[in-house]
Design an enzyme around this catalytic site. Structure first.
Site, mmCIF file in Angstrom:
data_model
loop_
_atom_site.group_PDB
_atom_site.id
_atom_site.type_symbol
_atom_site.label_atom_id
_atom_site.label_comp_id
_atom_site.label_asym_id
_atom_site.label_seq_id
_atom_site.Cartn_x
_atom_site.Cartn_y
_atom_site.Cartn_z
ATOM 1 N N HIS A 144 -9.503 1.491 4.576
ATOM 2 C CA HIS A 144 -8.248 1.616 5.325
ATOM 3 C C HIS A 144 -8.498 2.543 6.525
ATOM 4 O O HIS A 144 -9.273 3.496 6.424
ATOM 5 C CB HIS A 144 -7.143 2.179 4.429
ATOM 6 C CG HIS A 144 -5.789 2.069 5.068
ATOM 7 N ND1 HIS A 144 -5.364 2.942 6.042
ATOM 8 C CD2 HIS A 144 -4.797 1.163 4.908
ATOM 9 C CE1 HIS A 144 -4.159 2.576 6.446
ATOM 10 N NE2 HIS A 144 -3.786 1.500 5.787
ATOM 11 N N GLU A 194 -5.623 -4.811 10.228
ATOM 12 C CA GLU A 194 -4.571 -3.829 10.492
ATOM 13 C C GLU A 194 -4.840 -3.112 11.809
ATOM 14 O O GLU A 194 -5.619 -2.146 11.841
ATOM 15 C CB GLU A 194 -4.515 -2.797 9.364
ATOM 16 C CG GLU A 194 -4.217 -3.384 8.000
ATOM 17 C CD GLU A 194 -3.568 -2.363 7.084
ATOM 18 O OE1 GLU A 194 -2.484 -2.655 6.573
ATOM 19 O OE2 GLU A 194 -4.123 -1.256 6.906
ATOM 20 N N SER A 249 3.328 -2.455 10.162
ATOM 21 C CA SER A 249 4.775 -2.604 10.378
ATOM 22 C C SER A 249 5.322 -3.971 9.973
ATOM 23 O O SER A 249 6.239 -4.503 10.608
ATOM 24 C CB SER A 249 5.142 -2.273 11.827
ATOM 25 O OG SER A 249 4.777 -0.928 12.130
ATOM 26 N N GLY A 260 2.843 -1.255 4.201
ATOM 27 C CA GLY A 260 2.957 0.169 3.914
ATOM 28 C C GLY A 260 4.397 0.558 3.613
ATOM 29 O O GLY A 260 4.919 0.305 2.523
ATOM 30 N N GLY A 261 5.060 1.128 4.600
ATOM 31 C CA GLY A 261 6.409 1.675 4.432
ATOM 32 C C GLY A 261 7.393 0.765 3.708
ATOM 33 O O GLY A 261 8.111 1.207 2.795
ATOM 34 N N GLU A 294 -6.862 4.871 7.671
ATOM 35 C CA GLU A 294 -6.577 6.284 7.379
ATOM 36 C C GLU A 294 -7.783 6.939 6.691
ATOM 37 O O GLU A 294 -8.074 8.109 6.911
ATOM 38 C CB GLU A 294 -5.300 6.389 6.531
ATOM 39 C CG GLU A 294 -4.061 6.093 7.378
ATOM 40 C CD GLU A 294 -2.899 5.464 6.636
ATOM 41 O OE1 GLU A 294 -2.853 5.518 5.398
ATOM 42 O OE2 GLU A 294 -2.016 4.891 7.323
ATOM 43 N N GLY A 334 2.580 2.090 10.724
ATOM 44 C CA GLY A 334 3.562 3.164 10.601
ATOM 45 C C GLY A 334 4.301 3.473 11.894
ATOM 46 O O GLY A 334 4.974 4.486 12.007
ATOM 47 N N ASN A 368 0.880 -1.160 0.000
ATOM 48 C CA ASN A 368 0.000 0.000 0.000
ATOM 49 C C ASN A 368 0.920 1.212 0.000
ATOM 50 O O ASN A 368 1.532 1.532 1.010
ATOM 51 C CB ASN A 368 -0.909 -0.014 1.241
ATOM 52 C CG ASN A 368 -1.731 1.259 1.360
ATOM 53 O OD1 ASN A 368 -1.762 2.091 0.442
ATOM 54 N ND2 ASN A 368 -2.399 1.419 2.493
ATOM 55 N N LYS A 397 0.202 4.277 -0.256
ATOM 56 C CA LYS A 397 -0.377 5.467 0.398
ATOM 57 C C LYS A 397 -0.116 6.718 -0.471
ATOM 58 O O LYS A 397 -0.116 6.602 -1.692
ATOM 59 C CB LYS A 397 0.159 5.608 1.821
ATOM 60 C CG LYS A 397 -0.032 4.303 2.620
ATOM 61 C CD LYS A 397 0.149 4.445 4.098
ATOM 62 C CE LYS A 397 -0.096 3.102 4.776
ATOM 63 N NZ LYS A 397 -0.067 3.175 6.226
#
Ligand code: 13P
Length: 248
Positions: free
Chosen positions: A95, A167, A213, A234-235, A97, A173, A10, A12
């Protein structure tokens, strides 16, 4: 039949179109694993160049959001038909967010899930608890509420093909991954919830990812759990590490 793992990035709100094409090229030799489905969920503006860039590879493209209406006066929104026509296969829905910053509620998300399915997209439906909810001991109640609300009027036949991503918000994050036991416990609970809402065969078919994470160091142990069918990353999906996660 064993469920095929699905490992999705993802991105983002990261990567301009030219950066996106570079990243796809950099990851291309690293993400070859035919035993898993590999998906890049990318910002809307990156969809067209990324679909082009992954052509001929094992990677499929997903969107990070969509709107449920067919077409019309919804300035700034993107329809399911637009995504399908552009070559998108998956779409992240709900999500945390989007739920948090953009106030998307379960009634809206239910409409998006149904529209995505009817258009031929596979929803990656996200759920997860806040730290407060975990500390209050209401994690599973909350997640069952999300799943049940988001899947109103979705049939067993449709549910077996969707992807659910667990999640925990406190793990997104933050570098603070849920323990393998915590992640497995909730993914198992989600599968039990699906079995209760539908039937065991449907629950056994649905793929449930863990997200929060995920990195090159913890992916293998998470994905080895009986109820964790891959990850939403994500990251770590924005760097070479994603190759290590895909080839865990
Ligand atoms: P991180 O992997 O950066 O924690 O993000 C998880 C996530 O939100 C994926 O959708």
């Amino acid at each position: 039949m064993a469920r095929k793992k699905i490992i999705a990035g993802n991105w983002k709100m990261n990567m301009t179109p030219s950066e996106a094409v570079k990243l796809v090229a950099e990851l291309e030799p690293l993400v070859k694993n035919d035993d898993v489905d590999v998906v890049y969920c990318v910002p809307a503006i990156d969809i067209v160049p990324v679909v082009e860039a992954v052509k001929g590879s094992n990677v499929q493209v997903g969107a990070e959001n969509m709107y449920f209406e067919e077409s019309g006066a919804y300035t700034g929104e993107i329809s399911a038909a637009m995504l399908v026509d552009a070559g998108v296969k998956y779409v992240i829905i709900g999500h945390s967010e989007r739920r948090d910053y953009f106030k998307e509620d379960d009634a809206l998300l239910n409409k998006k899930v149904k529209k995505a399915i009817s258009a031929g997209l596979t929803p990656i439906l996200c759920c997860g608890e806040s730290l407060e909810q975990r500390e209050m001991g209401v994690t599973m109640d909350w997640i069952r509420f999300q799943i049940k609300s988001d899947l109103v009027d979705v049939t067993a036949d449709q549910v077996k093909d969707i992807v659910i991503a667990y999640e925990p918000i406190w793990a997104i994050g933050t570098g603070k991954t849920a323990t393998t036991e915590q992640a497995e416990e909730v993914c198992k609970g989600i599968r039990e919830c699906i079995a209760q809402m539908y039937d065991q065969a449907t629950a056994d078919a649905v793929r449930i990812q863990y997200g929060g994470s995920v990195n090159a160091g913890n992916a293998a142990e998470l994905f080895a759990q009986p109820n964790i069918d891959g990850g939403l990353v994500g990251g770590a999906s924005l760097k070479a590490d994603f190759g290590k996660i895909v080839c865990y």
